[in-house]
Design a protein around this motif. Sequence first.
Motif: not given
Length: 321
Positions: A305-321
């Motif tokens: 997964v990836n954790i990064g900042k999007n504007n002022q908020c942090y997001n955890l994201n993953y892409q299924l494939s």
Amino acid sequence: MFAKCKKDDIIDIIFPATSCCKKDVEKIKKYVIQELNLRPRILLEDQFTFNENEPNNEFPLNNAEIRFLQLKTAIESEESSIIWCARGGYGSGDLLPFLEKMPKIHQNKLFIGFSDIVSISEFMQQNWGWSIICAPVLLQLARREIEPQFEQELKEMIFLKKQNFDYEIECLNEKNQEFKISGPICGGCVSVLAGHFGGKYQMNFHNKILFLEDEGEDGERLDRYFRQIIENIIHNQQKPQAILLGNFLQANPHGTPKAENIQIAIANFVKRINDLQINIPIFIDKKQNLGHSHKMRPLLIGYNVNIGKNNQCYNLNYQLS
């Protein structure tokens, strides 16, 4: 590659911990057929169910050998595409000595479970490289204990109708830093994980994203678990890239935790990490969607997964494939 299932596939329903009464098992099978369009299969069903009028407790109904046989058969079956735990409860750790004797199994099917199941899921993730869907067990879904929108998201995941998953999280420390983190998630129910600390089956969370959640645990007990984790970080030199806190507020049949005490335990955890200059960002799921919750979202354990900042908020994201 993320394994998926399709309509009319066989689903192996297993009971690695606490069992269900026959009435609930019928509800589960009906749910699987009508709501998931899958074909339910329960090996040794009569041995894993009990009548409503029979005495029952949270301990497993069967010995570890029979529970392992059910799990092993489901893992090795070439017919099923998904293994889904009927419930958690207590006792999954009994199966670890048997799993340890198996050769490494390459993943070709989905495995779904959480709570007490974390004993098994961490073994699979750590030793076999499996990805585990941390999501509601079938009994919760059959009893309609999960809100519909979150149930729908889980269906979209297992049938791969949705590929991008994004979770809004908040950083509790290191306020002046900005993090970009990538790696696999490990962990789950912290009281279950703590039961293996200092033993042969202790989780190795080094350089991973350590996910922690629980239900019905008072703040004082959470504080004790958090101290154990810090001890592991310092003395075993296991340092996670980040720590992700899920929901701790869900009640269980044995009591409702005090929210204010849980907040104290979390604040103490953050302060100790900072005071010891361990330099680990601690994130929290403010919406309480991760872990025991009626609005539980699926989370992939062992998947990058990836954790990064999007504007002022942090997001955890993953892409299924």
